[in-house]
Design a protein around this motif. Sequence first.
Motif, short mmCIF file in Angstrom:
data_model
loop_
_atom_site.label_atom_id
_atom_site.label_comp_id
_atom_site.label_asym_id
_atom_site.label_seq_id
_atom_site.Cartn_x
_atom_site.Cartn_y
_atom_site.Cartn_z
N GLN A 127 0.82 -1.22 0.00
CA GLN A 127 0.00 0.00 0.00
C GLN A 127 0.85 1.27 0.00
N GLY A 128 2.12 1.13 0.24
CA GLY A 128 3.02 2.28 0.16
C GLY A 128 3.50 2.59 -1.24
N ILE A 129 3.16 1.75 -2.21
CA ILE A 129 3.55 1.99 -3.60
C ILE A 129 2.47 2.83 -4.27
N ASP A 130 2.87 3.88 -4.92
CA ASP A 130 1.91 4.76 -5.60
C ASP A 130 1.17 4.00 -6.68
N GLY A 131 -0.17 4.09 -6.66
CA GLY A 131 -0.99 3.46 -7.68
C GLY A 131 -1.32 2.01 -7.41
N VAL A 132 -1.01 1.50 -6.22
CA VAL A 132 -1.25 0.09 -5.89
C VAL A 132 -2.34 -0.01 -4.84
N ASN A 133 -3.26 -0.96 -5.04
CA ASN A 133 -4.32 -1.22 -4.06
C ASN A 133 -4.44 -2.73 -3.86
N VAL A 134 -4.31 -3.17 -2.60
CA VAL A 134 -4.55 -4.57 -2.26
C VAL A 134 -6.05 -4.72 -2.07
N GLY A 135 -6.70 -5.30 -3.06
CA GLY A 135 -8.16 -5.38 -3.04
C GLY A 135 -8.71 -6.68 -2.51
N VAL A 136 -7.89 -7.75 -2.53
CA VAL A 136 -8.33 -9.06 -2.04
C VAL A 136 -7.25 -9.63 -1.15
N LEU A 137 -7.65 -10.15 0.01
CA LEU A 137 -6.71 -10.79 0.94
C LEU A 137 -7.42 -11.97 1.62
N HIS A 138 -6.89 -13.18 1.39
CA HIS A 138 -7.40 -14.39 2.04
C HIS A 138 -6.22 -15.08 2.71
N ALA A 139 -6.47 -15.67 3.89
CA ALA A 139 -5.39 -16.39 4.56
C ALA A 139 -5.97 -17.45 5.47
N GLY A 140 -5.24 -18.57 5.58
CA GLY A 140 -5.52 -19.59 6.57
C GLY A 140 -6.77 -20.40 6.35
N THR A 141 -6.99 -21.35 7.28
CA THR A 141 -8.14 -22.23 7.21
C THR A 141 -8.93 -22.25 8.51
N ARG A 142 -8.23 -22.24 9.68
CA ARG A 142 -8.87 -22.30 10.98
C ARG A 142 -8.11 -21.42 11.97
N PRO A 143 -8.80 -20.92 13.00
CA PRO A 143 -8.11 -20.03 13.94
C PRO A 143 -7.06 -20.72 14.80
N ASN A 144 -7.14 -22.03 14.98
CA ASN A 144 -6.16 -22.72 15.82
C ASN A 144 -5.04 -23.38 15.02
N VAL A 145 -4.90 -22.96 13.76
CA VAL A 145 -3.85 -23.47 12.89
C VAL A 145 -3.02 -22.31 12.37
N VAL A 146 -1.71 -22.41 12.52
CA VAL A 146 -0.83 -21.42 11.89
C VAL A 146 -1.06 -21.49 10.37
N ALA A 147 -1.40 -20.36 9.78
CA ALA A 147 -1.81 -20.33 8.37
C ALA A 147 -0.67 -20.76 7.46
N ASP A 148 -0.94 -21.78 6.64
CA ASP A 148 0.09 -22.23 5.71
C ASP A 148 -0.05 -21.63 4.33
N ARG A 149 -1.07 -20.81 4.13
CA ARG A 149 -1.24 -20.18 2.83
C ARG A 149 -1.98 -18.85 2.98
N ALA A 150 -1.74 -17.98 2.01
CA ALA A 150 -2.45 -16.71 1.91
C ALA A 150 -2.42 -16.25 0.47
N ARG A 151 -3.35 -15.40 0.13
CA ARG A 151 -3.44 -14.94 -1.26
C ARG A 151 -3.83 -13.48 -1.27
N LEU A 152 -3.12 -12.70 -2.04
CA LEU A 152 -3.42 -11.29 -2.27
C LEU A 152 -3.67 -11.08 -3.76
N VAL A 153 -4.63 -10.23 -4.07
CA VAL A 153 -4.81 -9.77 -5.45
C VAL A 153 -4.71 -8.26 -5.43
N VAL A 154 -3.79 -7.76 -6.23
CA VAL A 154 -3.40 -6.36 -6.17
C VAL A 154 -3.74 -5.67 -7.48
#
Length: 382
Positions: free
Chosen positions: A230-257
């Motif tokens: 978000q500090g880059i001019d002209g960039v917006n992180v519009g989608v952010l998904h992460a993890g599967t359950r609250p008691n599990v350290v998330a092994d994956r995440a996905r951003l769409v910028v």
Amino acid sequence: MNPAALRAAAQARYPAFLARLAELVEVDCGSRQVHGLRKVAARFAGYAAEAGTRVDVVPVSDDDGAALGDAVIARKAGRGGSRILLAAHLDTVFPPGTAAARPLTVDGATARAYGPGVCDDKGGLLAGLAAVEVLAQLDADRYGEIVLVATPDEEIGSVGSRPLLAELAAQADAILCLECARDNGDLVSARKGVADVEIDLHGRAAHAGIEPERGANAALAAAHLTVALQGIDGVNVGVLHAGTRPNVVADRARLVVDVRAAEPAAYEAALADIARLAGTPLVAGVTATVRVVAPTPPWLGGTGTAALLRAAEKVGAGLGLTVTHAATGGCADANLLAASGAPVLDGLGPVGGGDHGPDEWLDLGSVVPRVALLAGLIDEIS
């Protein structure tokens, strides 16, 4: 060309324009809704054949071979030497069921039509065909050939239509794009470059209570990366998904910028900065893969666009229209077509607004003058 004759011929095409608009808007044709897209392509191909053009219907697929619908190419030969390319699109952004929920309606008090795709881009598409019909009615065929192309995937970056657009643009002497005019009537003389960047973060799962130290938290990496991007001019992180359950350290995440820039250097710099930040380990054990989807470079306008604007201003003056123009932050096929080096001008459909929303509208009072302007412009630059 006689302005009164232009207006009269455009007025004569208005009933057909409105009837066709209702027929196209009643079909769900969001991007990748192949059945509906083929239906509207077939209807438009029929209209173009009725107008005396030679019509080709071309299947379009993405890089994975998945069908996206059909492109329609309508050609009208003249007696001159210039090839004029008119470009529009068939797809909308709306989900199935929208056409039934919001069929074409007309507000008589404001002379506005409402419905999915009424402005973006059914109004522009049909205005282009009406302009071809106006020129035929007036025996105005100083062009060498008019080529009108309607593609099924503009709203997703023309991921399948790019080779076709490049081929047609390379053969054109001038390119007129049929996105509708801005809501204040402006034509479009430049567009920002746009790209979607998909970033997949790969960590390591672990029990969040018993042995979190064995994990590599992709959600935490995604949070750090979001702040940095978000500090880059002209960039917006519009989608952010992460993890599967609250008691599990998330092994994956996905951003769409979303990336947008008006200048080529800034556009390339933003993409390079995203790749650099994604490749920097922000959390130990988390890695990233980066995919740039449908990159569309900026279209700056330039001398060719300026010459087309002067021609439009001349035709507009004869019709009693003041032609204005502006740059816009949204990209379109004009960006891709301009890569050919041919002069490009956009926003040549009727006036409209509310694109991509439930209140999308088209100013029906602008249809006749804008069709006349487009037909006159084709004749002028021929």
